[in-house]
Design a protein around this motif. Sequence first.
Motif, mmCIF file in Angstrom:
data_model
loop_
_atom_site.group_PDB
_atom_site.id
_atom_site.type_symbol
_atom_site.label_atom_id
_atom_site.label_comp_id
_atom_site.label_asym_id
_atom_site.label_seq_id
_atom_site.Cartn_x
_atom_site.Cartn_y
_atom_site.Cartn_z
ATOM 1 N N PRO A 1 30.452 38.892 20.280
ATOM 2 C CA PRO A 1 29.851 39.980 19.504
ATOM 3 C C PRO A 1 28.899 40.902 19.917
ATOM 4 N N THR A 2 28.131 40.350 21.038
ATOM 5 C CA THR A 2 27.057 41.079 21.778
ATOM 6 C C THR A 2 27.648 41.663 22.951
ATOM 7 N N ARG A 3 28.634 42.014 23.136
ATOM 8 C CA ARG A 3 29.430 42.756 24.430
ATOM 9 C C ARG A 3 28.864 44.170 24.287
ATOM 10 N N HIS A 4 28.850 44.774 23.086
ATOM 11 C CA HIS A 4 28.212 46.099 23.159
ATOM 12 C C HIS A 4 27.283 46.378 22.214
ATOM 13 N N VAL A 5 26.616 45.206 21.894
ATOM 14 C CA VAL A 5 25.270 45.338 20.947
ATOM 15 C C VAL A 5 24.200 44.458 21.338
ATOM 16 N N VAL A 6 23.003 45.030 21.191
ATOM 17 C CA VAL A 6 21.841 44.359 21.237
ATOM 18 C C VAL A 6 21.407 43.789 20.047
ATOM 19 N N GLU A 7 21.577 42.613 19.623
ATOM 20 C CA GLU A 7 21.432 41.972 18.416
ATOM 21 C C GLU A 7 20.012 41.552 18.126
ATOM 22 N N VAL A 8 19.235 42.031 17.314
ATOM 23 C CA VAL A 8 17.828 41.424 17.387
ATOM 24 C C VAL A 8 17.968 40.445 16.427
ATOM 25 N N LEU A 9 17.398 39.203 16.712
ATOM 26 C CA LEU A 9 17.402 37.900 16.242
ATOM 27 C C LEU A 9 15.992 37.780 15.158
ATOM 28 N N GLU A 10 15.021 37.989 15.858
ATOM 29 C CA GLU A 10 13.813 37.825 15.221
ATOM 30 C C GLU A 10 12.706 38.449 16.020
ATOM 31 N N PHE A 11 11.474 38.496 15.363
ATOM 32 C CA PHE A 11 10.141 38.912 16.111
ATOM 33 C C PHE A 11 9.193 38.017 16.445
ATOM 34 N N VAL A 12 8.501 37.867 17.304
ATOM 35 C CA VAL A 12 7.544 36.855 17.834
ATOM 36 C C VAL A 12 6.326 37.473 18.421
ATOM 37 N N PRO A 13 5.129 36.998 18.399
ATOM 38 C CA PRO A 13 4.188 37.447 19.093
ATOM 39 C C PRO A 13 4.391 37.502 20.611
ATOM 40 N N ALA A 14 3.864 38.427 21.306
ATOM 41 C CA ALA A 14 4.389 38.757 22.559
ATOM 42 C C ALA A 14 3.639 37.512 23.517
ATOM 43 N N GLU A 15 2.564 37.102 23.218
ATOM 44 C CA GLU A 15 1.639 36.011 24.095
ATOM 45 C C GLU A 15 2.200 34.575 23.842
ATOM 46 N N GLU A 16 3.281 34.534 22.771
ATOM 47 C CA GLU A 16 3.950 32.936 22.860
ATOM 48 C C GLU A 16 5.143 32.806 23.617
ATOM 49 N N ILE A 17 5.473 33.891 24.577
ATOM 50 C CA ILE A 17 6.590 33.811 25.293
ATOM 51 C C ILE A 17 6.258 33.310 26.677
ATOM 52 N N ASP A 18 6.634 32.329 27.389
ATOM 53 C CA ASP A 18 5.950 31.863 28.484
ATOM 54 C C ASP A 18 6.791 32.686 29.628
ATOM 55 N N PRO A 19 6.066 33.122 30.530
ATOM 56 C CA PRO A 19 6.837 34.266 31.679
ATOM 57 C C PRO A 19 7.584 33.483 32.433
ATOM 58 N N ILE A 20 7.708 32.122 32.328
ATOM 59 C CA ILE A 20 8.997 31.554 33.339
ATOM 60 C C ILE A 20 10.277 31.478 32.636
ATOM 61 N N TYR A 21 10.397 32.061 31.511
ATOM 62 C CA TYR A 21 11.828 32.281 30.961
ATOM 63 C C TYR A 21 12.161 33.604 31.491
#
Length: 329
Positions: free
Chosen positions: A85-105
């Motif tokens: 379903p995401t072949r032609h669509v960027v599906e927004v799942l949720e919103f999180v604070p930017a600082e919570e995402i570890d750069p290793i990902y």
Amino acid sequence: MQAIWKGSVSFGLVTIPVKVYAATQEKDVAFRQVHAADGGRIRYRRFCEVDGEEVAYSDIAKGYELPDGEMAVLTAEDMADLPLPTRHVVEVLEFVPAEEIDPIYVSRSYYLQADGPAAKPYVLLRDALRRTGQTALVKVALRNREALAMLRPKGDVLVLQTMLWPDEVRDASFAAPASEVEVRPQEVAMAESYIQTLETSFDPDRYHDEYRAALEVVLEAKATGHEVEAPATAAPAKGEVVDLMAALQASVDEARRQRGESAGGGAGRTAGSAAKAAKPAKSTKKAPAKKTAAKKTATKKATAKKTTTKKAAKKPAAKTAKTPARKSA
């Protein structure tokens, strides 16, 4: 620049048509494999082990070996028709604070461009993310592979950064130092002083690929028949660093020297003060004793004064009367 993907961002009931462009490119000196004796190019040919014929790259497909040894062949058409379903669509799942995402990902970065009349919803999403400080977690299928990604503003554009799945990030516990390792507070204070000496704001233009520049110098020298002058290199460190405090102080002094500041100046004093503050006070336990001694002395004086006053009261009145006369004289 050619777009690598075209689709839309699904933002609630809002659809934003976009084009995706690679945001980065790795620059390096390109080498070819050659025969060292005469410089002849080394070529690789692809042969089929069934019929022994050479196979053109355009005729190569993807194959998956089944448990019984049979090969399932997937063509480019099969890969393009994957039921994603995401072949032609960027599906927004949720919103999180930017600082919570570890750069290793973070894996790869892409720029999103509004396609056609999508400028207004594009700007709406960009500004909303900036004002709230949130990052959109999305799913997208790029290059025939679905990936988790984050969508965030960068200046005037939206950036799509693909991420690794949690099971693709290895456990780091094996690399942690042993728990019995202890660091003295004075050493931590000196390390903090070194960090403060080099503290600044991030400016990527200050950094350059010196390895690539050195390779270009060597290639230029080879092409013109000149010799390459080897730069002076620092002698490698010998053995282990035993005195951490001395090594850290030397690091602080060297960092200050490179910044045009006097070595052993403010940074050294700051480290010394921090280290001094980190030491436990030796006279803390003696303070109550001094206070008690002072209190006893004051009590003795008060008692002596009281006794003197009582004695003075018992003396004859005549002697007491002379005292004002002497004062008047």
